[in-house]
Design a protein around this motif. Structure first.
Motif, mmCIF file in Angstrom:
data_model
loop_
_atom_site.group_PDB
_atom_site.id
_atom_site.type_symbol
_atom_site.label_atom_id
_atom_site.label_comp_id
_atom_site.label_asym_id
_atom_site.label_seq_id
_atom_site.Cartn_x
_atom_site.Cartn_y
_atom_site.Cartn_z
ATOM 1 N N LEU A 89 0.274 1.731 -7.075
ATOM 2 C CA LEU A 89 0.188 2.989 -6.331
ATOM 3 C C LEU A 89 -0.417 3.815 -7.291
ATOM 4 O O LEU A 89 -0.718 3.724 -8.616
ATOM 5 N N PHE A 97 6.852 9.874 -4.173
ATOM 6 C CA PHE A 97 8.269 8.832 -4.010
ATOM 7 C C PHE A 97 9.299 9.405 -5.076
ATOM 8 O O PHE A 97 10.394 9.476 -4.361
ATOM 9 N N LEU A 101 13.335 10.851 -3.711
ATOM 10 C CA LEU A 101 14.387 10.500 -3.885
ATOM 11 C C LEU A 101 15.312 11.623 -4.296
ATOM 12 O O LEU A 101 16.566 11.474 -4.230
ATOM 13 N N TYR A 102 14.917 12.746 -4.694
ATOM 14 C CA TYR A 102 15.557 13.777 -5.005
ATOM 15 C C TYR A 102 15.790 14.590 -3.692
ATOM 16 O O TYR A 102 16.037 16.080 -4.049
ATOM 17 N N ALA B 3 13.087 7.340 1.881
ATOM 18 C CA ALA B 3 12.127 7.232 0.903
ATOM 19 C C ALA B 3 11.689 5.887 0.492
ATOM 20 O O ALA B 3 10.507 5.501 0.269
ATOM 21 N N VAL B 4 12.748 5.064 0.018
ATOM 22 C CA VAL B 4 12.687 3.647 -0.262
ATOM 23 C C VAL B 4 11.911 2.875 0.675
ATOM 24 O O VAL B 4 10.884 1.977 0.522
ATOM 25 N N LEU B 6 9.731 3.923 3.278
ATOM 26 C CA LEU B 6 8.675 4.288 3.168
ATOM 27 C C LEU B 6 7.522 3.600 2.266
ATOM 28 O O LEU B 6 6.363 3.242 2.392
ATOM 29 N N LEU B 7 8.292 3.872 0.948
ATOM 30 C CA LEU B 7 7.557 3.313 -0.160
ATOM 31 C C LEU B 7 6.987 2.091 -0.146
ATOM 32 O O LEU B 7 5.757 1.769 -0.511
ATOM 33 N N ARG B 10 3.985 1.810 1.971
ATOM 34 C CA ARG B 10 2.988 2.263 0.893
ATOM 35 C C ARG B 10 2.360 1.260 -0.021
ATOM 36 O O ARG B 10 1.084 0.779 -0.128
ATOM 37 N N ARG B 11 3.305 0.704 -0.701
ATOM 38 C CA ARG B 11 2.976 -0.659 -1.571
ATOM 39 C C ARG B 11 2.361 -1.842 -0.631
ATOM 40 O O ARG B 11 1.406 -2.370 -1.260
ATOM 41 N N THR B 200 11.589 0.548 -12.227
ATOM 42 C CA THR B 200 11.882 1.606 -11.168
ATOM 43 C C THR B 200 13.211 1.492 -10.781
ATOM 44 O O THR B 200 13.625 2.546 -10.021
ATOM 45 N N ARG B 203 15.346 3.918 -12.485
ATOM 46 C CA ARG B 203 15.120 5.184 -12.254
ATOM 47 C C ARG B 203 16.012 5.601 -10.853
ATOM 48 O O ARG B 203 16.231 6.697 -10.530
ATOM 49 N N MET B 204 15.993 4.517 -9.734
ATOM 50 C CA MET B 204 16.370 4.888 -8.475
ATOM 51 C C MET B 204 17.937 5.347 -8.615
ATOM 52 O O MET B 204 18.720 5.823 -8.086
ATOM 53 N N ILE B 205 18.439 4.232 -9.467
ATOM 54 C CA ILE B 205 19.944 4.345 -9.601
ATOM 55 C C ILE B 205 20.365 5.679 -10.192
ATOM 56 O O ILE B 205 21.471 6.183 -9.651
ATOM 57 N N SER B 207 19.221 8.287 -9.745
ATOM 58 C CA SER B 207 18.801 9.532 -8.873
ATOM 59 C C SER B 207 19.875 9.519 -7.911
ATOM 60 O O SER B 207 20.846 8.737 -7.792
ATOM 61 N N PRO B 208 19.970 10.710 -7.085
ATOM 62 C CA PRO B 208 21.233 10.693 -6.136
ATOM 63 C C PRO B 208 21.314 9.813 -5.162
ATOM 64 O O PRO B 208 22.125 9.416 -4.308
ATOM 65 N N VAL B 209 20.046 8.885 -5.123
ATOM 66 C CA VAL B 209 19.966 7.755 -3.921
ATOM 67 C C VAL B 209 21.106 6.916 -3.979
ATOM 68 O O VAL B 209 21.157 6.686 -5.433
ATOM 69 N N ARG B 210 21.746 6.429 -3.167
ATOM 70 C CA ARG B 210 22.825 5.325 -3.421
ATOM 71 C C ARG B 210 22.359 4.018 -3.427
ATOM 72 O O ARG B 210 21.241 3.784 -2.939
#
Ligand code: ATP
Ligand code: MG
Lengths: 310, 366
Positions: A89, A97, A101-102, B3-4, B6-7, B10-11, B200, B203-205, B207-210
């Motif tokens: 990307l 993205f 996430l935030y 977000a995950v 939709l990403l 995109r990929r 990545t 990075r998600m872990i 973040s506030p995303v569960r």
């Protein structure tokens, strides 16, 4: 605002982090220095709630984050040691993205992307795919991604590894700006002395999972020795003058090298006045005086008997 | 989660090749192979040698042409052989007095159906002849009572266990579609492993995303990409290629959804067991091909006689997917007939999902 209390992580046969207690005050820039395998990344993984400690605690504003990591996750930005991006990307898409996430969206998200890209100097190349960037540019996006949610605390794990001097300077400048101008609290991990010396107010030195020294740069250097080295260069060799200077009170050791004289004196000895006085008496011309203070590199060498890098 | 999710699209937009390749392969495979065999029964040459009289041979031929699945044509042996040699037909039948031989030119799944058809006719006929020896006139009696039955019994099967009908076109379409979509789905799920490797995921872990939202984003994408692939292919072959897919197209789509769910779940289970990306690159093709072979994607499961393989096939989602699709499209059955396979697919998927999530949690905690 952030502290670790006797943080310990034991893997099957290694203790990667051993009884580490760090403190980060608001607005401070703190360095975490240590050679390969010292346990820096592991400590960061625990602080950032990625990994559960074997024992010990991590606290944000006095509250433990182990059971309730949400507060930490909201205010913390981590720049990982490895470049952690979607390389198929573009930089823009990656940042979008990580912003989402935030919970960022719409105009606010777009503005933040613009700001962060400007910050790392990639605004004009944001549409290019990350895999086509140079290593240095990838590192900058790696930092930008951690900045999307305006973190109050930024933890960086060796952000300048394998990077060209230009990108490196840019990155260091950026971090300095964030810390000085925006009051962002920074924990900067590196095994490059110069970077830590330049950026950080306070330093922790780690080795084999333990913090072996901590303090301001000056405090740490004071550990090293109570001595300093003075190197005086003259226009030619003055045997008598050199002998006289070597006998000034307090000089512990002297070596003569052609037209220079090297004196080892206790730290804080005031001898420059005497030096110039004597030189004038002998009609000698002082070309250069160099007082060498120890570097953090020397401190590490002294503490561990090893160099930071090979 | 959004977000995950939709990403992933995109990929996909940036790197669509793998999915497009699987889609394209299905279309090419089915259209090219199906074009070889035009719809309607193909002519099968039949020949007899001197041991059989012309009249006998004619009687056999009539008997054989009694069904509408195959169309047989009596000819000289040399002519039949040249048909096969030139590849105009896949096989010819050599009639013997109490038996038959198949002259096989090339592999054709229709051969199994032909074989079973011939075997049935022959054994019926021979039994009838035996009976005639002891009770003369039985054939005539039977024929008249068949024409005028004393009692009419209509049998409706719930499970679609009607007598075996072979529709080569649909067998091919369903088999290939369900086979190639396994790749699409599982390679989409491999992204989870890749993310764990590149960082990545971490990075998600932090973040506030569960975590469940992260998984759901990935699973949702994998499901939708697989489901879209099947649906688009069915639509394409129904409308562009004019395949007869039966009256209940929506039911086929529902079956596709259940099947996709089960494969997504199975894929997640595999990923939770095997965490090295290189190993997955080898395991996924093995799983996909193995399941397709045993489960009846390459040839009809009805032709498998090996007890072990049959038992294994009962544990594979692709078996139930194919069974349900065939039941609806070929036999024209309705919802009741496929309720059982669909429930099995959903149950299979739920179990895989539960085990996979347990395994992953256990792994990340240790
Ligand atoms: N997941 C793991 N399992 C087992 N051992 C590990 C694991 N992660 C790290 N270690 C070990 O823990 C020690 C500390 O590793 P860590 O990555 O924290 O060091 P570091 O200071 O970040 O080094 P570097 O400067 O090379 O990044 C090393 O000996 C490493 O081998
Ligand atoms: Mg490290």
């Amino acid at each position: 605002m952030l502290e670790t209390d006797k943080l310990t992580k034991q893997f099957k046969d290694t203790i990667a982090v051993d009884d580490v207690s760090l403190v980060l005050k608001r607005g401070e820039s703190v360095g975490l220095l240590g050679p390969n395998g010292a346990g820096k990344s592991t400590a960061i993984a625990m602080i950032s709630t990625l990994m559960k400690p074997s024992s010990g605690d991590v606290r944000l504003n006095g509250k433990s984050v182990l059971k309730k990591p949400d507060d930490m996750r909201r205010v913390l930005g981590v720049v990982p040691q490895k470049i952690a991006l979607y390389e198929e990307l573009s930089a823009y898409e990656n940042l979008k993205f990580f912003g989402r996430l935030y919970g960022l969206s719409g105009n606010k998200l777009e503005q933040r992307i613009e700001y962060v890209l400007e910050l790392v100097g990639l605004a004009d190349r944001k549409k290019e795919l990350v895999k086509n960037y140079s290593g240095g540019m990838q590192r900058r996006v790696n930092l930008a991604a951690a900045m999307m949610h305006e973190p109050e605390v930024l933890i960086m794990d060796e952000p300048t590894v394998g990077i060209d001097p230009q990108s490196r300077n840019h990155l260091l400048e950026t971090i300095r700006k964030l810390n000085r101008d925006e009051g962002m609290t920074v924990l900067y991990t590196s095994h490059y002395m110069e970077e830590v010396e330049k950026l950080c107010d306070r330093v922790y030195i780690m080795d084999h999972g333990k913090v072996i020294a901590e303090g301001t740069k000056e405090e740490l250097k004071a550990i090293l020795s109570d001595q300093e080295t003075v190197l005086i260069e003259f226009d030619q060799n003055y045997p008598e003058l050199f002998k006289k200077l070597s006998e000034i009170e307090g000089v512990q050791h002297s070596t003569i090298e052609e037209q220079s004289l090297k004196l080892i004196i206790p730290r804080g000895t005031r001898m420059l006045a005497a030096l110039f006085h004597e030189a004038e008496r002998y009609g000698a011309q002082v070309i250069n005086v160099n007082v060498q203070t120890p570097t953090l590199e020397d401190v590490f060498l002294r503490l561990t008997g090893r160099k930071l890098r090979d | 989660m959004k977000a995950v999710f939709l990403l992933q699209w995109r990929r996909f937009y940036r790197k669509p090749m793998l999915v497009l390749a699987m889609f394209g392969l299905t279309v090419i495979f089915v259209s090219v192979t199906a074009a070889g065999g035009q719809s309607g029964p193909q002519m099968t040459p039949v020949y007899a040698d001197e041991s059989m009289s012309e009249l006998q041979a004619q009687r056999w031929l009539e008997r054989l042409n009694g069904g509408d699945q195959f169309q047989f044509e009596l000819m000289a042996e040399s002519e039949a052989r040249s048909y096969v040699a030139e590849g105009d037909v896949s096989q010819a039948v050599n009639l013997l007095e109490t038996d038959y031989r198949l002259l096989v030119g090339r592999e054709d799944p229709a051969r199994f159906a032909l074989d079973s058809f011939l075997r049935r006719i022959y054994s019926e006929e021979l039994r009838l002849e035996n009976a005639e020896q002891t009770t003369p006139g039985i054939r005539a009696d039977m024929e008249s009572s068949l024409a005028d039955p004393a009692l009419t019994l209509t049998v409706e099967s719930l499970q679609g266990e009607d007598s075996f009908q072979y529709n080569g076109q649909l067998q091919l379409l369903f088999g290939m579609t369900l086979f190639f979509v396994i790749y699409t789905i599982m390679f989409s799920l491999v992204r989870i492993v890749d993310e764990k490797r590149t960082g990545t995921w971490s990075r998600m872990i932090i973040s506030p995303v569960r975590k469940w939202q992260m998984y759901l984003g990935h699973l949702g994408y994998s499901f939708l990409i697989g489901f879209s692939q099947i649906t688009l292919i069915f639509l394409l072959f129904r409308f562009a290629f004019g395949f007869e897919l039966g009256e209940r197209f929506w039911l086929l789509i529902a079956i596709a959804a259940c099947y996709t769910f089960s494969i997504v779940a199975l894929g997640l289970l595999i990923i939770s067991l095997i965490t090295k990306p290189q190993q997955l690159g080898a395991v996924i093709p093995i799983v996909a091909t193995g399941m397709a072979m045993v489960g009846g994607a390459f040839w009809p499961i009805e032709l498998v006689t090996n007890e072990i393989l049959l038992a294994v096939s009962k544990a594979l989602p692709i078996t139930y997917g194919l069974q349900a699709l065939t039941s609806v499209a070929v036999y024209g059955n309705g919802v009741q007939a496929v309720a059982m396979p669909l429930l099995l697919l959903l149950g299979f998927g739920s179990i895989c999902l539960a085990i996979a999530i347990r395994l992953m949690e256990w792994r990340s905690a240790s």
